[in-house]
Design an enzyme around this catalytic site. Structure first.
Site, short mmCIF file in Angstrom:
data_model
loop_
_atom_site.label_atom_id
_atom_site.label_comp_id
_atom_site.label_asym_id
_atom_site.label_seq_id
_atom_site.Cartn_x
_atom_site.Cartn_y
_atom_site.Cartn_z
N GLY A 187 0.84 -1.19 0.00
CA GLY A 187 0.00 0.00 0.00
C GLY A 187 0.88 1.24 0.00
N HIS A 188 1.19 1.75 -1.19
CA HIS A 188 2.03 2.95 -1.29
C HIS A 188 1.99 3.49 -2.71
CE1 HIS A 188 5.03 0.47 -3.24
NE2 HIS A 188 5.07 -0.33 -2.20
N ALA A 189 2.54 4.69 -2.86
CA ALA A 189 2.72 5.28 -4.19
C ALA A 189 4.20 5.59 -4.36
CB ALA A 189 1.89 6.56 -4.32
N ARG A 218 -0.93 2.14 -5.07
CA ARG A 218 -1.21 0.76 -5.50
C ARG A 218 -1.02 -0.24 -4.36
NH1 ARG A 218 2.94 -2.55 -4.43
NH2 ARG A 218 4.82 -2.33 -5.66
#
Ligand code: TYD
Length: 136
Positions: A49-51, A96
């Site tokens: 869970g990161h960009a 994402r």
């Protein structure tokens, strides 16, 4: 802004076993600086869970299946990867997550950048703020 895209890879079907391949600046629309893989993931688990500010990615389910959820701050899209001859291109600047890993799945990821801690945005609220300010 570039969109995420499923890219079908070449496939040589053969009774001895199939073969697929990828080339940078061809099927993968960037120069590859890094390749890593995620394995031994317990079935049903989620990761990532990161960009990224700059890093573009290309993700292949070499084995098994998982869902990639791509979020532009307004809309979420789910891409299911379950064949080793499809890849998902994910541009920079999108949140994402990878979900719903099947047992024994293997995720291969190509990146356009070396690993740079500061390239990660790990806080969703910060991501939304940067996005709405046009900073990413
Ligand atoms: P991370 O990208 O946070 O995985 P996920 O988002 O799927 O949970 O990476 C996990 C750890 O691995 C993190 O501590 C950083 C390290 N790492 C590297 O050192 N180099 C790399 O190329 C990658 C992808 C991760």
């Amino acid at each position: 802004m570039m969109q995420p895209q499923i890219i079908e890879l070449p496939k040589f079907t053969d009774p001895r076993g199939n073969l697929s391949f990828v080339e940078q600046l061809n099927h993968i629309p960037f120069e590859i600086k890094r390749t890593y893989w995620i394995y031994d993931v317990p079935g049903g688990e989620s990761r990532g869970g990161h960009a990224f500010r700059k890093n573009e990615e290309f993700i292949v389910a070499l084995s098994g299946a998982f869902d990639v959820i791509v979020d532009d701050g307004t809309e979420k899209k789910k891409y299911t990867l379950n064949r080793s001859y499809y890849g998902l291109y994910v541009p920079a600047g999108l949140w994402r997550e990878i979900e719903n890993f099947s047992t024994n799945s293997l995720a291969l990821e190509f990146g356009s950048e070396h690993y740079i801690k500061e390239d990660y945005i790990r806080d969703y609220e910060q991501f939304k703020t940067l996005k709405s300010n046009g900073e990413i």
